[in-house]
Design a protein around this motif. Structure first.
Motif, PDB file in Angstrom:
ATOM      1  N   GLN A   1       0.734  -2.284   0.759  1.00 21.18           N
ATOM      2  CA  GLN A   1       1.866  -1.439   0.372  1.00 21.18           C
ATOM      3  C   GLN A   1       1.918  -1.252  -1.142  1.00 21.18           C
ATOM      4  OE1 GLN A   1       4.541   0.044   2.237  1.00 21.18           O
ATOM      5  NE2 GLN A   1       3.207  -0.276   4.000  1.00 21.18           N
ATOM      6  N   LEU A   2       1.764  -2.346  -1.874  1.00 19.55           N
ATOM      7  CA  LEU A   2       1.820  -2.291  -3.331  1.00 19.55           C
ATOM      8  C   LEU A   2       0.727  -1.397  -3.893  1.00 19.55           C
ATOM      9  CD1 LEU A   2       2.956  -3.296  -6.028  1.00 19.55           C
ATOM     10  CD2 LEU A   2       1.403  -5.259  -5.867  1.00 19.55           C
ATOM     11  N   MET A   3      -0.505  -1.560  -3.404  1.00 12.25           N
ATOM     12  CA  MET A   3      -1.617  -0.758  -3.899  1.00 12.25           C
ATOM     13  C   MET A   3      -1.454   0.712  -3.525  1.00 12.25           C
ATOM     14  SD  MET A   3      -3.225  -2.848  -5.672  1.00 12.25           S
ATOM     15  CE  MET A   3      -4.298  -1.508  -6.192  1.00 12.25           C
ATOM     16  N   ALA A   4      -0.900   0.979  -2.343  1.00  7.84           N
ATOM     17  CA  ALA A   4      -0.682   2.366  -1.920  1.00  7.84           C
ATOM     18  C   ALA A   4       0.313   3.067  -2.846  1.00  7.84           C
ATOM     19  CB  ALA A   4      -0.183   2.410  -0.477  1.00  7.84           C
ATOM     20  N   TYR A   5       1.426   2.390  -3.144  1.00  7.95           N
ATOM     21  CA  TYR A   5       2.430   2.970  -4.043  1.00  7.95           C
ATOM     22  C   TYR A   5       1.873   3.134  -5.463  1.00  7.95           C
ATOM     23  CZ  TYR A   5       6.188   2.488  -0.595  1.00  7.95           C
ATOM     24  OH  TYR A   5       6.982   2.613   0.512  1.00  7.95           O
ATOM     25  N   LEU A   6       1.116   2.152  -5.904  1.00  9.63           N
ATOM     26  CA  LEU A   6       0.577   2.183  -7.265  1.00  9.63           C
ATOM     27  C   LEU A   6      -0.387   3.349  -7.463  1.00  9.63           C
ATOM     28  CD1 LEU A   6       0.224   0.799 -10.057  1.00  9.63           C
ATOM     29  CD2 LEU A   6      -1.641  -0.516  -9.036  1.00  9.63           C
ATOM     30  N   ILE A   7      -1.362   3.467  -6.583  1.00 10.23           N
ATOM     31  CA  ILE A   7      -2.373   4.512  -6.743  1.00 10.23           C
ATOM     32  C   ILE A   7      -1.778   5.889  -6.484  1.00 10.23           C
ATOM     33  CG2 ILE A   7      -3.219   4.463  -4.366  1.00 10.23           C
ATOM     34  CD1 ILE A   7      -5.402   4.766  -7.516  1.00 10.23           C
ATOM     35  N   LEU A   8      -0.814   5.983  -5.556  1.00  7.09           N
ATOM     36  CA  LEU A   8      -0.165   7.263  -5.287  1.00  7.09           C
ATOM     37  C   LEU A   8       0.646   7.731  -6.490  1.00  7.09           C
ATOM     38  CD1 LEU A   8       0.284   9.441  -3.156  1.00  7.09           C
ATOM     39  CD2 LEU A   8       2.289   8.168  -2.362  1.00  7.09           C
ATOM     40  N   ALA A   9       1.357   6.809  -7.137  1.00  7.61           N
ATOM     41  CA  ALA A   9       2.129   7.160  -8.326  1.00  7.61           C
ATOM     42  C   ALA A   9       1.212   7.595  -9.460  1.00  7.61           C
ATOM     43  CB  ALA A   9       2.970   5.962  -8.763  1.00  7.61           C
ATOM     44  N   ALA A  10       0.087   6.904  -9.626  1.00  6.02           N
ATOM     45  CA  ALA A  10      -0.861   7.252 -10.686  1.00  6.02           C
ATOM     46  C   ALA A  10      -1.475   8.629 -10.443  1.00  6.02           C
ATOM     47  CB  ALA A  10      -1.952   6.189 -10.778  1.00  6.02           C
ATOM     48  N   VAL A  11      -1.829   8.904  -9.197  1.00  5.79           N
ATOM     49  CA  VAL A  11      -2.427  10.200  -8.860  1.00  5.79           C
ATOM     50  C   VAL A  11      -1.415  11.331  -9.073  1.00  5.79           C
ATOM     51  CG1 VAL A  11      -3.308  11.614  -6.967  1.00  5.79           C
ATOM     52  CG2 VAL A  11      -4.145   9.290  -7.268  1.00  5.79           C
ATOM     53  N   ALA A  12      -0.176  11.113  -8.647  1.00 10.14           N
ATOM     54  CA  ALA A  12       0.854  12.145  -8.801  1.00 10.14           C
ATOM     55  C   ALA A  12       1.097  12.469 -10.276  1.00 10.14           C
ATOM     56  CB  ALA A  12       2.152  11.686  -8.139  1.00 10.14           C
ATOM     57  N   ALA A  13       1.176  11.430 -11.098  1.00 14.46           N
ATOM     58  CA  ALA A  13       1.406  11.641 -12.531  1.00 14.46           C
ATOM     59  C   ALA A  13       0.217  12.345 -13.177  1.00 14.46           C
ATOM     60  CB  ALA A  13       1.657  10.302 -13.219  1.00 14.46           C
ATOM     61  N   ALA A  14      -1.009  11.930 -12.817  1.00 10.94           N
ATOM     62  CA  ALA A  14      -2.199  12.552 -13.390  1.00 10.94           C
ATOM     63  C   ALA A  14      -2.346  14.002 -12.936  1.00 10.94           C
ATOM     64  CB  ALA A  14      -3.442  11.757 -12.993  1.00 10.94           C
ATOM     65  N   ALA A  15      -2.008  14.267 -11.676  1.00 12.32           N
ATOM     66  CA  ALA A  15      -2.101  15.631 -11.163  1.00 12.32           C
ATOM     67  C   ALA A  15      -1.119  16.564 -11.880  1.00 12.32           C
ATOM     68  CB  ALA A  15      -1.831  15.645  -9.659  1.00 12.32           C
TER      69      ALA A  15
ATOM     70  N   LEU B   1      -4.715   8.299  -0.133  1.00  2.66           N
ATOM     71  CA  LEU B   1      -4.505   8.627   1.277  1.00  2.66           C
ATOM     72  C   LEU B   1      -5.075   7.537   2.184  1.00  2.66           C
ATOM     73  CD1 LEU B   1      -5.320  12.458   1.262  1.00  2.66           C
ATOM     74  CD2 LEU B   1      -3.067  11.362   1.282  1.00  2.66           C
ATOM     75  N   SER B   2      -6.210   6.990   1.789  1.00  3.63           N
ATOM     76  CA  SER B   2      -6.822   5.904   2.560  1.00  3.63           C
ATOM     77  C   SER B   2      -5.965   4.645   2.499  1.00  3.63           C
ATOM     78  CB  SER B   2      -8.232   5.601   2.034  1.00  3.63           C
ATOM     79  OG  SER B   2      -9.076   6.724   2.152  1.00  3.63           O
ATOM     80  N   MET B   3      -5.358   4.394   1.328  1.00  3.68           N
ATOM     81  CA  MET B   3      -4.485   3.231   1.197  1.00  3.68           C
ATOM     82  C   MET B   3      -3.241   3.391   2.075  1.00  3.68           C
ATOM     83  SD  MET B   3      -5.677   0.755  -0.596  1.00  3.68           S
ATOM     84  CE  MET B   3      -4.158  -0.105  -0.278  1.00  3.68           C
ATOM     85  N   ILE B   4      -2.739   4.612   2.187  1.00  2.00           N
ATOM     86  CA  ILE B   4      -1.585   4.857   3.058  1.00  2.00           C
ATOM     87  C   ILE B   4      -1.955   4.570   4.516  1.00  2.00           C
ATOM     88  CG2 ILE B   4      -0.061   6.648   3.963  1.00  2.00           C
ATOM     89  CD1 ILE B   4      -0.128   7.949   1.191  1.00  2.00           C
ATOM     90  N   ALA B   5      -3.155   5.019   4.921  1.00  2.00           N
ATOM     91  CA  ALA B   5      -3.625   4.746   6.279  1.00  2.00           C
ATOM     92  C   ALA B   5      -3.782   3.248   6.512  1.00  2.00           C
ATOM     93  CB  ALA B   5      -4.951   5.466   6.526  1.00  2.00           C
ATOM     94  N   LEU B   6      -4.301   2.543   5.522  1.00  2.00           N
ATOM     95  CA  LEU B   6      -4.469   1.091   5.636  1.00  2.00           C
ATOM     96  C   LEU B   6      -3.124   0.378   5.742  1.00  2.00           C
ATOM     97  CD1 LEU B   6      -7.354  -0.072   3.268  1.00  2.00           C
ATOM     98  CD2 LEU B   6      -7.114  -0.473   5.717  1.00  2.00           C
ATOM     99  N   SER B   7      -2.128   0.911   5.043  1.00  2.00           N
ATOM    100  CA  SER B   7      -0.792   0.323   5.127  1.00  2.00           C
ATOM    101  C   SER B   7      -0.270   0.385   6.557  1.00  2.00           C
ATOM    102  CB  SER B   7       0.174   1.048   4.186  1.00  2.00           C
ATOM    103  OG  SER B   7      -0.220   0.898   2.839  1.00  2.00           O
ATOM    104  N   GLY B   8      -0.584   1.485   7.237  1.00  2.00           N
ATOM    105  CA  GLY B   8      -0.186   1.609   8.632  1.00  2.00           C
ATOM    106  C   GLY B   8      -0.896   0.597   9.514  1.00  2.00           C
ATOM    107  N   ILE B   9      -2.187   0.379   9.238  1.00  2.00           N
ATOM    108  CA  ILE B   9      -2.963  -0.589  10.021  1.00  2.00           C
ATOM    109  C   ILE B   9      -2.446  -2.012   9.796  1.00  2.00           C
ATOM    110  CG2 ILE B   9      -5.241  -1.650  10.276  1.00  2.00           C
ATOM    111  CD1 ILE B   9      -6.476   1.060   9.728  1.00  2.00           C
ATOM    112  N   SER B  10      -2.184  -2.361   8.542  1.00  2.00           N
ATOM    113  CA  SER B  10      -1.695  -3.710   8.255  1.00  2.00           C
ATOM    114  C   SER B  10      -0.288  -3.918   8.815  1.00  2.00           C
ATOM    115  CB  SER B  10      -1.705  -3.973   6.739  1.00  2.00           C
ATOM    116  OG  SER B  10      -0.903  -3.038   6.045  1.00  2.00           O
ATOM    117  N   ALA B  11       0.530  -2.844   8.849  1.00  2.00           N
ATOM    118  CA  ALA B  11       1.862  -2.944   9.455  1.00  2.00           C
ATOM    119  C   ALA B  11       1.734  -3.184  10.960  1.00  2.00           C
ATOM    120  CB  ALA B  11       2.657  -1.672   9.183  1.00  2.00           C
ATOM    121  N   PHE B  12       0.799  -2.478  11.588  1.00  2.00           N
ATOM    122  CA  PHE B  12       0.538  -2.674  13.017  1.00  2.00           C
ATOM    123  C   PHE B  12       0.094  -4.102  13.293  1.00  2.00           C
ATOM    124  CE2 PHE B  12      -2.858  -2.771  16.254  1.00  2.00           C
ATOM    125  CZ  PHE B  12      -2.121  -2.438  17.375  1.00  2.00           C
ATOM    126  N   SER B  13      -0.804  -4.615  12.448  1.00  2.00           N
ATOM    127  CA  SER B  13      -1.320  -5.973  12.621  1.00  2.00           C
ATOM    128  C   SER B  13      -0.215  -7.008  12.450  1.00  2.00           C
ATOM    129  CB  SER B  13      -2.438  -6.247  11.608  1.00  2.00           C
ATOM    130  OG  SER B  13      -3.503  -5.337  11.771  1.00  2.00           O
TER     131      SER B  13
END
Length: 201
Positions: free
Chosen positions: A119-133, A174-186
């Motif tokens: 979750q932390l890595m997903a939010y971090l990389i998403l925020a960085a990408v949004a700001a850079a974009a 996007l991959s980190m978001i998908a992984l967050s879903g997998i880890s939540a399921f687990s």
């Protein structure tokens, strides 16, 4: 999470499930490993593309060099990619180790650590990408109302490579978001198994 049909009770005692769950576990583990390897590779590519990018232009006999350090948001993106790559490497090793062993007791504290990290890595990389974009759009099209010029008209090569790095980072997010879903399921499936066992009693 269960491995090869083995779940975990509150006391970390293996609980056997049916063959269908074994197949699901195997597929989820393979998908997780593929995603983490993808994130590892693309995060490194994104960091290298942005971190090594530069272009020199001569403007009125004065040399001007564009570097990623000129935009703090790009520095943030490089750091975020580096952290994502390091985190993914650790998780890839964990996944490979668990697959080699064939069966690993997966307790709730470990599941929470993995879930929180994803979750932390997903939010971090998403925020960085949004700001850079956002900064990239301004550099490409300018901001006439604020008299900000179109920087990419002067530094075309620099902007193109930055764009490739941002695109790579976007796939990472996007991959980190998908992984967050997998880890939540687990994670929450552990509670489901426990609930089912309690009901069986």
């Amino acid at each position: 999470m269960s491995y090869l049909g083995i779940g975990v009770s509150p006391g970390n005692v293996p609980v056997h499930h049916g063959s269908n769950l074994k197949v699901i576990d195997k597929r989820v583990r393979i998908i997780e490993l593929i995603l983490r390897c993808l994130i590892l590779g693309l995060a490194i590519i994104g960091a290298v593309l942005i971190g090594t990018d530069s272009q020199v232009k001569v403007i009125f006999s004065i040399k001007k060099e564009a570097k990623f350090t000129d935009m703090k948001v790009l520095v943030f993106l490089v750091i975020a990619n580096g952290l994502a790559a390091a985190y993914s490497l650790i998780q890839v090793l964990r996944c490979i180790f668990s697959m080699i062993r064939g069966s690993v007791l997966f307790n709730k504290p470990l599941a929470w650590v993995i879930f929180s990290g994803d979750q932390l890595m997903a939010y971090l990389i998403l925020a960085a990408v949004a700001a850079a974009a956002q900064s990239g759009v301004i550099s490409k099209f300018g901001q006439p109302e604020l008299q900000w010029m179109k920087v990419c008209n002067l530094y075309g090569k620099f902007c193109n490579q930055i764009g490739e790095g941002i695109a790579s980072s976007l796939i990472v997010s996007l991959s980190m978001i998908a992984l967050s879903g997998i880890s939540a399921f687990s994670l929450f499936r552990l509670y489901g198994n426990n609930g089912g066992k309690s009901n069986a009693r």
